[in-house]
Design an enzyme around this catalytic site. Structure first.
Site, PDB file in Angstrom:
ATOM      1  N   CYS A   1       0.826  -1.210   0.000  1.00 10.97           N
ATOM      2  CA  CYS A   1       0.000   0.000   0.000  1.00 10.97           C
ATOM      3  C   CYS A   1       0.862   1.263   0.000  1.00 10.97           C
ATOM      4  O   CYS A   1       0.493   2.278  -0.599  1.00 10.97           O
ATOM      5  CB  CYS A   1      -0.933  -0.001   1.206  1.00 10.97           C
ATOM      6  N   THR A   2       2.001   1.207   0.661  1.00 11.32           N
ATOM      7  CA  THR A   2       2.905   2.351   0.662  1.00 11.32           C
ATOM      8  C   THR A   2       3.503   2.558  -0.731  1.00 11.32           C
ATOM      9  O   THR A   2       3.605   3.691  -1.217  1.00 11.32           O
ATOM     10  CB  THR A   2       4.031   2.143   1.697  1.00 11.32           C
TER      11      THR A   2
END
Length: 217
Positions: free
Chosen positions: A112-113
């Site tokens: 997600c980062t």
């Protein structure tokens, strides 16, 4: 006639009763210990003794999570959620220009980062294409605020606590329902879905595919 009387005897049980022994070494091991915290492309597991197992209630015996409820060419369900600043934001706010709305598993997880930073790095290209970028996950506004500040994210993050919108939109899960799905929608200026892209394990591909689509319009 004389009768023969036999003495009464007590016959012991053939199989003696045994008390079950407790073996201290044979303990049931949980799948995930209560103190563990695992992250895998958006999967957060903490304070849990086991992974949830999806039930199979269909008459055919096939296991499924749920079918997608938002299709290309359709107007998705409306919603109102809080952004990273605690302000309420409605889907109707984005009407009038294309919007790239991406559902992701959780803040601060590796996949997600990567995805969030890839959207950040291409943000000017999305602006040039006339599109707005919006991220949605089940994290609360304070988590979004810290996430956006840490990675200097220039776009809106919405808090879908309880995953109500995710369920209404029918975003599919991965890994037998243990991992929230990673799915991106492109809505046109009228709020109609024109592209649906799903790729859990190549998060940066979401940026490539949506930009390619927007630039082809």
């Amino acid at each position: 006639m004389a009768s023969l009387s036999l003495p009464k005897h007590h016959f012991p049980s053939v199989l003696p009763t045994q008390t079950p022994r407790h073996n201290p070494s044979s303990k049931s091991l949980p799948i995930v210990s209560s103190s563990s915290h695992s992250q895998f492309y958006g999967l957060k597991l903490s304070n849990s003794s086991s992974l949830p197992i999806p039930s199979s209630s269909s008459s055919s015996g096939k296991m499924f999570i749920f079918a997608a409820k938002v299709d290309k060419g359709k107007v998705p369900p409306a919603f109102t959620l809080k952004d990273q600043d605690g302000k309420t934001v409605s889907l109707s706010k984005f009407k009038g220009k294309p919007v790239v709305l991406y559902f992701y598993p959780a803040d601060e997880t590796p996949g997600c980062t990567k995805q969030a930073c890839a959207f950040r790095d291409s943000y000017e290209k999305f602006k040039k294409a006339g599109a707005q970028v919006v991220g949605i996950s089940g994290d609360d506004p304070s988590s979004h605020k810290a996430f956006a500040k840490k990675y200097k994210l220039p776009y809106t993050l919405l808090s879908d606590e309880g995953n109500k919108v995710r369920k209404e939109w029918g975003v599919p899960s991965d890994l037998f329902g243990t991992l929230p799905g990673r799915q991106t929608y492109v809505l046109d200026k009228n709020g109609v879905v024109q592209l649906i892209y799903n790729n859990q394990f190549q998060p940066e591909k979401h940026i490539d595919e949506t930009l390619k689509f927007l630039q082809s319009l």
